[in-house]
Design a protein around this motif. Structure first.
Motif, PDB file in Angstrom:
ATOM      1  N   ILE A 209       0.840  -1.201   0.000  1.00  0.00           N
ATOM      2  CA  ILE A 209       0.000   0.000   0.000  1.00  0.00           C
ATOM      3  C   ILE A 209       0.872   1.248   0.000  1.00  0.00           C
ATOM      4  O   ILE A 209       0.651   2.183  -0.780  1.00  0.00           O
ATOM      5  N   LEU A 210       1.879   1.277   0.865  1.00  0.00           N
ATOM      6  CA  LEU A 210       2.749   2.445   0.946  1.00  0.00           C
ATOM      7  C   LEU A 210       3.523   2.651  -0.352  1.00  0.00           C
ATOM      8  O   LEU A 210       3.724   3.787  -0.795  1.00  0.00           O
ATOM      9  N   GLU A 211       3.959   1.578  -0.986  1.00  0.00           N
ATOM     10  CA  GLU A 211       4.652   1.706  -2.266  1.00  0.00           C
ATOM     11  C   GLU A 211       3.769   2.378  -3.305  1.00  0.00           C
ATOM     12  O   GLU A 211       4.221   3.256  -4.053  1.00  0.00           O
ATOM     13  N   TYR A 212       2.495   1.989  -3.355  1.00  0.00           N
ATOM     14  CA  TYR A 212       1.581   2.609  -4.318  1.00  0.00           C
ATOM     15  C   TYR A 212       1.310   4.070  -3.960  1.00  0.00           C
ATOM     16  O   TYR A 212       1.260   4.935  -4.850  1.00  0.00           O
ATOM     17  N   ILE A 213       1.150   4.358  -2.685  1.00  0.00           N
ATOM     18  CA  ILE A 213       0.923   5.747  -2.277  1.00  0.00           C
ATOM     19  C   ILE A 213       2.108   6.615  -2.680  1.00  0.00           C
ATOM     20  O   ILE A 213       1.944   7.713  -3.236  1.00  0.00           O
ATOM     21  N   ASN A 214       3.307   6.149  -2.427  1.00  0.00           N
ATOM     22  CA  ASN A 214       4.489   6.943  -2.764  1.00  0.00           C
ATOM     23  C   ASN A 214       4.725   7.016  -4.268  1.00  0.00           C
ATOM     24  O   ASN A 214       5.236   8.029  -4.765  1.00  0.00           O
TER      25      ASN A 214
END
Length: 209
Positions: free
Chosen positions: A48-53
């Motif tokens: 999730i964090l990878e996609y957000i960033n």
């Protein structure tokens, strides 16, 4: 204290989420949460964090890469108003600071997940019984904070981010603003899947002191 966007959709045919924004400063003692792991240990949270960033690095490219096809595939779920506003926002947005994980925000998210776990993922709230959201964050010593809650029966890291960006049926677009607000540069992220299969995600956002 400023509070906005307390919204809950109980229709389980689609994911539902809730958002509340607040800013203040203050201090707390946190208890640990069993069965929820901080972001450094959780593959789903990391994704999730990878996609957000990825989105924050280049919002326009992210829209073209993921959202065009997703909206086309799920077009019955979304209305033109939200789609048009999202495309305009992401096409006009500059590159945003990338989120860094923060242990204090992980603790606030874990603590809230512990409370929500009592209800098996069927209740979404920023409160903890008689403890208001404002008091939670005041006691945590955070000078600014936003929180997104998201629940779904079909967990997919990319869909979590896309749904929160589209923010269907949320007039204030609070979830989208949280994800795209350049002031927020710290994040705490946890998830839990309940026995019946429902997955709940808690995202806490904060500012650099």
């Amino acid at each position: 204290m400023k509070i906005s966007d307390v919204i809950l959709n109980r229709n389980m045919k689609n994911p539902f989420f809730i958002c509340l924004l607040w800013a203040i400063g203050c201090n707390i003692v946190f208890s640990s949460a069993r069965n929820q792991r901080p972001i450094s240990d959780n593959r789903f949270n990391k994704k999730i964090l990878e996609y957000i960033n990825e989105m924050r690095r280049d919002p326009k490219s992210f829209y073209d890469k993921y959202l065009e096809d997703y909206i086309r595939q799920k077009k019955s779920r979304f209305t033109d108003k939200y789609i048009r506003s999202l495309k305009k926002t992401m096409y006009e947005s500059p590159s945003l600071p990338l989120f860094e994980t923060n242990s204090q925000l992980e603790k606030t998210a874990l603590l809230q997940m512990n409370y929500l776990a009592r209800y098996g993922g069927n209740k979404l709230t920023h409160e903890q019984g008689s403890i208001s959201f404002a008091d939670r964050m005041k006691n945590a010593g955070l000078h600014c904070l936003a929180e997104n809650l998201y629940a779904t029966d079909n967990p997919d890291a990319l869909e979590v981010v896309l749904d929160l960006l589209i923010d269907q049926n949320v007039p204030s677009l609070g979830h989208r603003h949280n994800l795209m607000n350049p002031v927020y540069t710290r994040i705490g992220l946890v998830n839990k899947t309940f026995p019946e299969g429902r997955t709940l995600v808690v995202m806490d956002f904060g500012c650099k002191k």
